[in-house]
Design an enzyme around this catalytic site. Structure first.
Site, PDB file in Angstrom:
ATOM      1  N   TYR A 233       0.811  -1.212   0.000  1.00 49.71           N
ATOM      2  CA  TYR A 233       0.000   0.000   0.000  1.00 49.71           C
ATOM      3  C   TYR A 233       0.846   1.264   0.000  1.00 49.71           C
ATOM      4  O   TYR A 233       0.491   2.274  -0.596  1.00 49.71           O
ATOM      5  CB  TYR A 233      -0.917   0.031   1.236  1.00 49.71           C
ATOM      6  CG  TYR A 233      -2.142  -0.831   1.119  1.00 49.71           C
ATOM      7  CD1 TYR A 233      -3.161  -0.508   0.237  1.00 49.71           C
ATOM      8  CD2 TYR A 233      -2.292  -1.972   1.902  1.00 49.71           C
ATOM      9  CE1 TYR A 233      -4.300  -1.299   0.130  1.00 49.71           C
ATOM     10  CE2 TYR A 233      -3.419  -2.763   1.809  1.00 49.71           C
ATOM     11  CZ  TYR A 233      -4.429  -2.419   0.918  1.00 49.71           C
ATOM     12  OH  TYR A 233      -5.540  -3.207   0.813  1.00 49.71           O
ATOM     13  N   THR A 264      -1.577  -6.052  -7.449  1.00 56.71           N
ATOM     14  CA  THR A 264      -1.654  -4.998  -6.450  1.00 56.71           C
ATOM     15  C   THR A 264      -2.272  -5.542  -5.178  1.00 56.71           C
ATOM     16  O   THR A 264      -2.999  -6.536  -5.200  1.00 56.71           O
ATOM     17  CB  THR A 264      -2.524  -3.827  -6.933  1.00 56.71           C
ATOM     18  OG1 THR A 264      -3.888  -4.279  -7.048  1.00 56.71           O
ATOM     19  CG2 THR A 264      -2.057  -3.306  -8.277  1.00 56.71           C
ATOM     20  N   ASP A 265      -1.999  -4.880  -4.060  1.00 53.75           N
ATOM     21  CA  ASP A 265      -2.797  -5.127  -2.875  1.00 53.75           C
ATOM     22  C   ASP A 265      -4.172  -4.521  -3.129  1.00 53.75           C
ATOM     23  O   ASP A 265      -4.347  -3.678  -4.011  1.00 53.75           O
ATOM     24  CB  ASP A 265      -2.149  -4.520  -1.635  1.00 53.75           C
ATOM     25  CG  ASP A 265      -2.565  -5.244  -0.352  1.00 53.75           C
ATOM     26  OD1 ASP A 265      -3.619  -5.904  -0.361  1.00 53.75           O
ATOM     27  OD2 ASP A 265      -1.843  -5.129   0.652  1.00 53.75           O
ATOM     28  N   TRP A 266      -5.141  -4.931  -2.352  1.00 50.95           N
ATOM     29  CA  TRP A 266      -6.534  -4.607  -2.630  1.00 50.95           C
ATOM     30  C   TRP A 266      -6.790  -3.098  -2.521  1.00 50.95           C
ATOM     31  O   TRP A 266      -6.586  -2.484  -1.479  1.00 50.95           O
ATOM     32  CB  TRP A 266      -7.422  -5.389  -1.688  1.00 50.95           C
ATOM     33  CG  TRP A 266      -7.822  -6.749  -2.195  1.00 50.95           C
ATOM     34  CD1 TRP A 266      -9.077  -7.295  -2.169  1.00 50.95           C
ATOM     35  CD2 TRP A 266      -6.996  -7.757  -2.794  1.00 50.95           C
ATOM     36  NE1 TRP A 266      -9.079  -8.561  -2.725  1.00 50.95           N
ATOM     37  CE2 TRP A 266      -7.816  -8.868  -3.114  1.00 50.95           C
ATOM     38  CE3 TRP A 266      -5.644  -7.833  -3.120  1.00 50.95           C
ATOM     39  CZ2 TRP A 266      -7.351 -10.029  -3.726  1.00 50.95           C
ATOM     40  CZ3 TRP A 266      -5.163  -8.992  -3.735  1.00 50.95           C
ATOM     41  CH2 TRP A 266      -6.000 -10.064  -4.027  1.00 50.95           C
ATOM     42  N   SER A 268      -5.152  -0.626  -3.808  1.00 46.20           N
ATOM     43  CA  SER A 268      -3.960   0.192  -3.573  1.00 46.20           C
ATOM     44  C   SER A 268      -3.640   1.027  -4.800  1.00 46.20           C
ATOM     45  O   SER A 268      -4.121   0.773  -5.902  1.00 46.20           O
ATOM     46  CB  SER A 268      -2.769  -0.696  -3.215  1.00 46.20           C
ATOM     47  OG  SER A 268      -2.433  -1.528  -4.313  1.00 46.20           O
TER      48      SER A 268
END
Length: 755
Positions: A233, A264-266, A268
């Site tokens: 993030y 990607t992270d959720w 982000s």
């Protein structure tokens, strides 16, 4: 594919996810050439392939889901949280999951075993459970460093040291992928704090970034070939990690040779087009806004079609080519699998527990002890995990007091009644639906105050006292010095009062630390006889605690992070968990929220953890690598040999005590021509097999030259092995050196830019 069709396919898939079919194999898929598929995909289909289907269209239980395209036989990929075990909320009444997951010990516990083979087995067990609900990729392990003891997700990470992190992380990846399920290294990179994480800018110089924070990722990528890597993030030197082309394309893909999926992270980052152009292949969880943004960027020329195609290819490659190990595990009796995993969870928990103190050898518990007084809320409501995406909703947990009962220990009836009336009837930390668990901690009740009269009456009903101190971490926020590192006045008073009364009667007092990270011990440790760190030990923790306390298993865990005397003495405490840089709010979580930007400057450079303590010559409560046993080990015949691709450090380890046990050998090194011995760093380790009393074993620790290289940023050389006299130390901790030897290494004759 239209969203209507996708919804229909999702519903069908949802109904079939938990049916009795085996997972898809290459032979089940239509035979298409990747180039042919790519040339026939519509622009909309390409966009949908590089963006997840979104929360609303993902089957319940799955953390993420990718698009499937039937006409080309392109299957979906199901992504599932799983650093401590698969995260599915089976307690929900509206859905029937096919398996009840095992809550294994947290990452810190596993790493504290220093046992790569054991970690592989845990990874294998997690992977098998994921196979039973047809997950394709597990979102773990976490490879970030425990830079600061107050990091909110330290329990999901392995160590403050990159070599240990990389090696243990590699074993976890290899275990998960050995049964055909992909693993994901996360969070790439420098996600070392949780506070305001989506607006937090990490400022770190290139040498420190490479040698510490990227190094564990590099080792795990090159040694275990994970299926995926997830970005973080935070921003890194002003750029969102998911939008950083140098980080993703130059370092990860070109220098390290990573050829899997970068996701990607959720929610982000801020710009899907920048993410794709930087080298991201999959934007998660995906949304209609993401797809519209990518389409608009293509039309404007901000994103080129060849950049989109590059990401599509990686998604297709993963979706159409299952891991070759998929056929190695046939779905078998789930009950046998869970039974074996529960046994494995217990073994792993016991192996990772660390004995910090054992004054007068009061442990293991003697045969004359039959009744135990259990003080501390954690004895009754034990914590087995942190909160957030690392949480596992297990069918049961063995609290510490239940572990005692399973070993036929009686309990003080008076104390049991007091605590039963004081605590909630059920453990609020055992349920699976408390507000989602993302930074929304169920309330931890303060410890009860006991009068000396009450303790005196309880003492008459017991032969020993166990005091459990607990701390609960979680995703989305960091811990605090006051509430988590420091021991409260009530806790300190409890330890002191119980100890004085019991030790006056020659009865042992043992403290169990049910914690995710180091806490202060200097003010109270001398009052007690023994201290055992159980960590957040998974669902079998209570049984594992008594495996150690009774001597059924000899403790063999060693610390993977330093335990300072004072938090404020750490250089990493400066500026943690972030300093506000502007009062102007900026969008975070894909525009779904706003926050003030913050930053942390890693001014300490490499002086993190034991490096900080050694270099500044600080005293420490318990050093990195420390751990006591119920026996003693002796090291002899140390010999260091230079090989074509590595250095071999061999030695003989002898169990000189009276009980069987396993030892952990740590090898540190320093270039003596350049640095003082206080700059030594861990370069390798090995856990022995269980040795019987007086038994010896020859042990070799192999150290690739890669681990001895430094990153030369000043001259633009990149990674290089310096010439010099290298001193190697065989040790039981960063401060307990048993033997050393010096050899000459020629190093690199000319610097070469490389990753």
């Amino acid at each position: 594919m239209t969203m209507k069709t996708l919804r229909q396919l999702t519903i069908v898939t949802l109904l079939c996810v938990f049916c009795n079919n085996n997972a898809k194999t290459s032979s089940d898929l239509m035979s298409y050439d990747l180039k042919e598929i790519l040339s026939n995909l519509s622009v909309q289909e390409k966009i949908e392939l590089v963006t997840g289907v979104g929360y609303e269209y993902s089957p319940k239980g799955m953390t993420g889901y990718t698009t499937s395209i039937e006409r080309f036989g392109i299957p979906h990929m199901a992504l599932l949280d799983g650093p401590q075990g698969i995260r599915i909320d089976w307690s929900k009444k509206d859905f029937n999951y096919s398996i009840r997951p095992t809550a294994f010990p947290t990452a810190t516990v596993l790493a504290s075993s220093w046992d790569e083979n054991l970690v592989f087995k845990v990874g294998e067990g997690i992977g098998k459970e994921a196979r039973h609900i047809y997950a394709d990729i597990i979102l773990g392990p976490g490879i970030n460093l425990q830079r600061n003891p107050l990091g909110g997700r330290n329990f999901e990470y392995y160590s403050e040291d990159p070599i240990l992190t990389g090696r243990i992380g590699s074993s976890m990846v290899q275990g998960i992928q050995s049964v055909g399920v992909g693993a994901t290294l996360k969070h790439f990179v420098a996600n070392n704090s949780e506070t305001n994480r989506a607006a937090l800018n990490i400022i770190v110089d290139e040498k420190t970034l490479r040698e510490l924070y990227l190094r564990g990722f590099k080792i795990a990528v090159q040694d275990s070939q994970p299926r995926a890597v997830m970005t973080a993030y935070n921003l890194l030197n002003g750029v969102h990690t998911s939008q950083d082309s140098k980080l993703i394309t130059q370092i990860l893909k070109k220098e390290w040779g990573f050829d899997g999926i970068v996701m990607t992270d959720w929610k982000s980052g801020t710009d899907p087009a920048k993410q794709i152009s930087a080298g991201v292949n999959l934007i998660m969880p995906g949304s209609s806004n993401d797809r519209a943004s990518i389409k608009k960027s293509l039309q404007s020329g901000k994103l080129r079609m060849e950049q989109l195609d590059r990401s599509v290819k990686e998604v297709l490659r993963a979706a159409l080519n299952p891991l070759p190990t998929l056929s190695s595990y046939k779905l078998s009796n789930k009950e046998n699998l869970l039974k074996n995993n529960r046994s494995l969870a217990r073994v792993a928990a016991a192996n990772g527990m660390v004995l910090l103190r054992n004054k007068g050898k009061k442990l293991p518990l003697k045969g004359n002890i039959s009744e135990i007084a259990f003080f501390g809320n954690g004895s009754y409501h034990s914590l087995i995990s942190g909160l957030g995406s690392g949480r596992v909703c297990s069918t049961y947990r063995v609290n510490i007091i239940e572990g005692a009962s399973n070993f036929s220990y009686g309990q003080s009836k008076l104390l049991e009644e007091i605590m039963r009336n004081y605590l909630p009837k059920s453990n609020p930390h055992s349920v699976c639906d408390y507000g989602g668990g993302f930074g929304q901690d169920p309330e931890l009740i303060d410890e009860r105050n006991f009068s000396e009269k009450e303790i005196g009456l309880i003492e008459r009903q017991s032969d020993a006292a166990i005091i459990t101190l607990r701390r609960l971490p979680g995703e989305g926020k960091d811990l605090s010095e006051e509430d988590h590192f420091e021991v409260s006045q009530t806790e300190r008073s409890l330890v002191r009062s119980v100890s004085e009364i019991y030790r006056n009667k020659k009865k042992p007092v043992i403290v169990i630390l049910n914690v995710p990270a180091p806490i202060e011990t200097e003010s109270w440790a001398d009052f007690v006889d023994a201290i055992l760190v159980s960590w957040l030990g998974g669902q079998e923790m209570g049984n594992a605690v008594f495996d150690i306390l009774t001597g059924k298993q000899n403790p063999s865990g060693h610390l993977t992070a330093s335990w300072p005397k004072k938090y404020s003495e750490l250089q990493s405490a400066h500026g943690f968990p972030g300093i506000v840089t502007s009062e102007k709010l900026i969008p975070i979580f894909a525009g779904g929220d706003m926050a003030k930007p913050t930053k942390i400057e890693y001014l300490e450079q490499d002086a993190v953890g034991y490096r900080d303590i050694l270099q500044s010559q600080k005293s420490v409560a318990y050093p990195f690598g420390f751990g006591l046993h119920y026996t003693e080990f002796e090291l002899s015949n140390m010999n260091v040999k230079q090989r074509p691709h590595n250095v071999e450090v061999s030695m003989t380890i002898t169990n000189t005590g009276e009980v069987s046990g396993a030892d952990v050998i740590q090898v540190y090194s320093v270039n003596s021509d350049k640095d003082d011995v206080k700059y030594r760093e861990l370069k390798g380790f090995r856990k022995t097999d269980i040795l019987s009393p007086k038994q010896s074993a020859d042990v070799t620790v192999t150290i690739p030259y890669r681990e001895l290289e430094i990153f030369d940023n000043d001259n633009g050389c990149g990674w290089m092995l310096e010439q010099g006299s290298y001193q190697f130390f065989a040790a039981h901790s960063s401060q307990h050196i048993m033997s050393s030897q010096i050899i000459e290494l020629k190093g690199d004759h000319s610097c070469e830019k490389n990753g």
